[in-house]
Write a protein that holds these residues in place. Sequence first.
Motif, PDB file in Angstrom:
ATOM      1  N   UNK A  29       0.841  -1.196   0.000  1.00  0.00           N
ATOM      2  CA  UNK A  29       0.000   0.000   0.000  1.00  0.00           C
ATOM      3  C   UNK A  29       0.875   1.244   0.000  1.00  0.00           C
ATOM      4  N   UNK A  30       2.002   1.169   0.676  1.00  0.00           N
ATOM      5  CA  UNK A  30       2.874   2.332   0.836  1.00  0.00           C
ATOM      6  C   UNK A  30       4.079   2.343  -0.109  1.00  0.00           C
ATOM      7  N   UNK A  31       4.501   1.162  -0.560  1.00  0.00           N
ATOM      8  CA  UNK A  31       5.658   1.068  -1.459  1.00  0.00           C
ATOM      9  C   UNK A  31       5.169   0.779  -2.877  1.00  0.00           C
ATOM     10  N   UNK A  32       5.449   1.669  -3.825  1.00  0.00           N
ATOM     11  CA  UNK A  32       4.862   1.521  -5.153  1.00  0.00           C
ATOM     12  C   UNK A  32       5.333   0.300  -5.941  1.00  0.00           C
ATOM     13  N   UNK A  33       6.452  -0.293  -5.602  1.00  0.00           N
ATOM     14  CA  UNK A  33       6.924  -1.443  -6.365  1.00  0.00           C
ATOM     15  C   UNK A  33       6.386  -2.774  -5.865  1.00  0.00           C
ATOM     16  N   UNK A  34       5.712  -2.773  -4.722  1.00  0.00           N
ATOM     17  CA  UNK A  34       5.109  -4.004  -4.197  1.00  0.00           C
ATOM     18  C   UNK A  34       3.611  -3.992  -4.505  1.00  0.00           C
ATOM     19  N   UNK A  35       3.113  -5.010  -5.187  1.00  0.00           N
ATOM     20  CA  UNK A  35       1.673  -5.029  -5.496  1.00  0.00           C
ATOM     21  C   UNK A  35       0.860  -5.475  -4.285  1.00  0.00           C
ATOM     22  N   UNK A  36      -0.188  -4.766  -3.983  1.00  0.00           N
ATOM     23  CA  UNK A  36      -1.015  -5.085  -2.815  1.00  0.00           C
ATOM     24  C   UNK A  36      -1.986  -6.223  -3.090  1.00  0.00           C
ATOM     25  N   UNK A  87       0.990  -1.177 -15.218  1.00  0.00           N
ATOM     26  CA  UNK A  87       2.001  -0.119 -15.333  1.00  0.00           C
ATOM     27  C   UNK A  87       3.136  -0.280 -14.330  1.00  0.00           C
ATOM     28  N   UNK A  88       2.786  -0.491 -13.064  1.00  0.00           N
ATOM     29  CA  UNK A  88       3.826  -0.652 -12.041  1.00  0.00           C
ATOM     30  C   UNK A  88       4.625  -1.933 -12.242  1.00  0.00           C
ATOM     31  N   UNK A  89       3.949  -2.979 -12.688  1.00  0.00           N
ATOM     32  CA  UNK A  89       4.671  -4.226 -12.920  1.00  0.00           C
ATOM     33  C   UNK A  89       5.706  -4.035 -14.031  1.00  0.00           C
ATOM     34  N   UNK A 117       0.447  -9.877 -17.552  1.00  0.00           N
ATOM     35  CA  UNK A 117      -0.306  -8.836 -18.258  1.00  0.00           C
ATOM     36  C   UNK A 117      -1.488  -9.446 -19.005  1.00  0.00           C
ATOM     37  N   UNK A 118      -1.240 -10.541 -19.712  1.00  0.00           N
ATOM     38  CA  UNK A 118      -2.332 -11.216 -20.428  1.00  0.00           C
ATOM     39  C   UNK A 118      -3.404 -11.672 -19.450  1.00  0.00           C
TER      40      UNK A 118
END
Length: 130
Positions: A29-36, A87-89, A117-118
Amino acid sequence: MPSPHPNPLVRMVLLGAGWLAIVLGVLGIFLPLLPTTPFLLLAAACFARSSERFYQWLISHPRLGPWFRDYLDGQGIPLKGKVYAIGLMWMSISISCWIVPIFWARMGMLLTAMLVTIWIVRQKTRVIQR
């Protein structure tokens, strides 16, 4: 909800993995490179096979539940969430490919990103009511 796994050792491992996924999801939630959302989905899957109490707690949690409840209910993923996740991935995979000099590691990361992505694009898109 599936029934808990019959082996108590497997239930303990799943419970530990579920809590680790919760921690990583909250950090995301706080770190943009980790997906929640994927971590919370993983936690829900682990809890579903290890502890009905923790599964119910997670999906009804006022802060964590909305991240994935609609997906579990079959309503899909909001378009904004799809764009954000993809996008972040790709941003993080691109940075990783730039940093890691090993050809096969780069190919593995790119293949994984393409497949994820697919998968995300093929998921039902939730229409947000205004």
